[in-house]
Design a protein around this motif. Structure first.
Motif, PDB file in Angstrom:
ATOM      1  N   THR A 182      -8.520  -2.801   2.876  1.00 60.28           N
ATOM      2  CA  THR A 182      -9.785  -3.411   3.307  1.00 60.28           C
ATOM      3  C   THR A 182     -10.007  -4.753   2.607  1.00 60.28           C
ATOM      4  O   THR A 182     -10.515  -5.694   3.222  1.00 60.28           O
ATOM      5  CB  THR A 182     -10.968  -2.463   3.037  1.00 60.28           C
TER       6      THR A 182
ATOM      7  N   THR B 235      -6.786   2.533   0.326  1.00 60.54           N
ATOM      8  CA  THR B 235      -7.780   2.093   1.298  1.00 60.54           C
ATOM      9  C   THR B 235      -8.425   0.779   0.860  1.00 60.54           C
ATOM     10  O   THR B 235      -8.596  -0.153   1.663  1.00 60.54           O
ATOM     11  CB  THR B 235      -8.852   3.176   1.490  1.00 60.54           C
ATOM     12  N   LYS B 236      -8.768   0.689  -0.419  1.00 55.23           N
ATOM     13  CA  LYS B 236      -9.379  -0.541  -0.944  1.00 55.23           C
ATOM     14  C   LYS B 236      -8.414  -1.719  -0.841  1.00 55.23           C
ATOM     15  O   LYS B 236      -8.810  -2.842  -0.497  1.00 55.23           O
ATOM     16  CB  LYS B 236      -9.809  -0.340  -2.399  1.00 55.23           C
TER      17      LYS B 236
ATOM     18  N   PRO C 178      -6.954  12.148  -3.482  1.00 57.02           N
ATOM     19  CA  PRO C 178      -8.185  11.387  -3.261  1.00 57.02           C
ATOM     20  C   PRO C 178      -8.203  10.067  -4.033  1.00 57.02           C
ATOM     21  O   PRO C 178      -8.689   9.050  -3.524  1.00 57.02           O
ATOM     22  CB  PRO C 178      -9.286  12.341  -3.739  1.00 57.02           C
ATOM     23  N   VAL C 179      -7.675  10.085  -5.250  1.00 61.10           N
ATOM     24  CA  VAL C 179      -7.624   8.854  -6.063  1.00 61.10           C
ATOM     25  C   VAL C 179      -6.652   7.860  -5.439  1.00 61.10           C
ATOM     26  O   VAL C 179      -6.954   6.657  -5.310  1.00 61.10           O
ATOM     27  CB  VAL C 179      -7.216   9.183  -7.514  1.00 61.10           C
TER      28      VAL C 179
ATOM     29  N   LYS D 292      -5.619   7.722  -2.323  1.00 63.83           N
ATOM     30  CA  LYS D 292      -6.115   7.262  -1.023  1.00 63.83           C
ATOM     31  C   LYS D 292      -7.198   6.201  -1.193  1.00 63.83           C
ATOM     32  O   LYS D 292      -7.229   5.213  -0.446  1.00 63.83           O
ATOM     33  CB  LYS D 292      -6.653   8.446  -0.221  1.00 63.83           C
ATOM     34  N   GLU D 293      -8.063   6.395  -2.175  1.00 63.85           N
ATOM     35  CA  GLU D 293      -9.123   5.405  -2.414  1.00 63.85           C
ATOM     36  C   GLU D 293      -8.529   4.059  -2.808  1.00 63.85           C
ATOM     37  O   GLU D 293      -8.960   3.001  -2.312  1.00 63.85           O
ATOM     38  CB  GLU D 293     -10.063   5.910  -3.512  1.00 63.85           C
ATOM     39  N   LYS D 294      -7.526   4.075  -3.682  1.00 62.18           N
ATOM     40  CA  LYS D 294      -6.876   2.821  -4.091  1.00 62.18           C
ATOM     41  C   LYS D 294      -6.201   2.138  -2.903  1.00 62.18           C
ATOM     42  O   LYS D 294      -6.321   0.921  -2.715  1.00 62.18           O
ATOM     43  CB  LYS D 294      -5.823   3.104  -5.178  1.00 62.18           C
TER      44      LYS D 294
ATOM     45  N   CYS E 232       0.830  -1.203   0.000  1.00 62.92           N
ATOM     46  CA  CYS E 232       0.000   0.000   0.000  1.00 62.92           C
ATOM     47  C   CYS E 232       0.867   1.257   0.000  1.00 62.92           C
ATOM     48  O   CYS E 232       0.641   2.193  -0.783  1.00 62.92           O
ATOM     49  CB  CYS E 232      -0.915  -0.035   1.226  1.00 62.92           C
TER      50      CYS E 232
END
Length: 287
Positions: free
Chosen positions: A233, A229-230, A222-223, A225-227, A207
């Motif tokens: 999770t 985070t996914k 934002p892009v 962070k979304e990647k 990550c």
């Protein structure tokens, strides 16, 4: 290696070494030693004449009592490792030696915004506990140089602040994070991971590597962070934070495009696998 359990005995030893013109290096630990700790011992031995290590699982920095109870305690193997590494002295105090008046109503430290973000936000009181024990240890050891691992990035900044508050002449040297062959940052908490979760834990390093690559290429935060985070999770992590910060201040460094923010940045992650909380970080502006 000489083992001291009492501060007055340690103080006499330290004074003898200083009277002989020797510089003192200090490596504070909570035990459950691994190669990362031994690397700090090695760095101290290169830079100073006498290396002192402490092992003390400090109760005041655990905001989760269960976490304190479960913290790995491996004192006999730890002593063997320190002796093999050529450590000169080990300070092994009991709680009563460190906190003779008990652990209630202890002093508080002005840490400013460092207590309000990242680890400070998710572990209230943790850094006060770090300062309470480090103040005592630094007063007992009076080192010339203090060696700590960069894996605890924010903690290094807190201790730097503490040195200022104490007006201590000790020099803090933050040493690079040591990693396992698969990238996982070495940590005493890794001992608590099940074999399955030990494999999953490498996702944190993947990550951080993703964040570094994407951010340095100019992808918007934002892009990224979304990647990231996914990715965590999907691997089964429960996330406290995935953040991008100024490497010198830890203030958010999430300008829309990487080219707008030119200062050094650090990516930081804290997340749970089961009941084990793992943290890691990576500097982004390095080659």
């Amino acid at each position: 290696m000489i083992i001291f359990k009492y501060a007055d005995q340690l103080a006499r030893y330290i004074q003898q070494q200083k009277s002989a013109g020797k510089q003192i290096g200090f490596v504070p630990t909570m035990g459950a030693l691994h190669s990362g700790h031994i690397a700090l011992i090695d760095q101290s031995k290169k830079a100073t004449a006498v290396t002192v290590c402490s092992i003390f699982v400090n109760p005041t920095q655990f905001n989760n009592p269960n976490d304190y109870q479960l913290y790995p305690k491996t004192i006999e193997p730890d002593i063997v490792k320190l002796e093999a590494a050529g450590c000169h002295a080990l300070f092994l105090p009991a709680i009563a030696e460190m906190y003779p008046q008990g652990t209630s109503n202890l002093e508080q430290y002005d840490l400013g915004y460092l207590e309000t973000l990242l680890e400070g936000k998710y572990r209230p009181g943790h850094f006060q506990g770090v300062c309470q024990v480090m103040n005592r240890l630094l007063t007992m050891v009076l080192p010339h140089k203090l060696f700590m691992g960069q894996k605890d990035y924010q903690q290094c900044m807190v201790v730097s602040r503490l040195l200022q508050l104490m007006k201590s002449p000790a020099e803090l040297i933050a040493c690079p994070t040591l990693r396992e062959a698969d990238g996982l940052a070495m940590s005493s908490r890794n001992m608590r991971l099940s074999p399955e979760n030990r494999q999953k834990a490498t996702t944190i390093y993947k990550c951080l590597t993703l964040i570094k690559q994407e951010s340095n290429q100019g992808t918007t935060w934002p892009v990224v962070k979304e990647k990231a985070t996914k990715m965590l999770t999907d691997a089964g992590f429960s996330i406290d934070y995935v953040e991008l910060a100024d490497a010198h201040t830890l203030q958010p460094a999430t300008a829309t495009m990487a080219t707008i923010y030119q200062g050094p940045r650090v990516a930081l992650v804290a997340a749970f696998l089961g009941d084990v909380r793992l943290i890691d970080n990576m500097l982004l502006n390095e080659a």
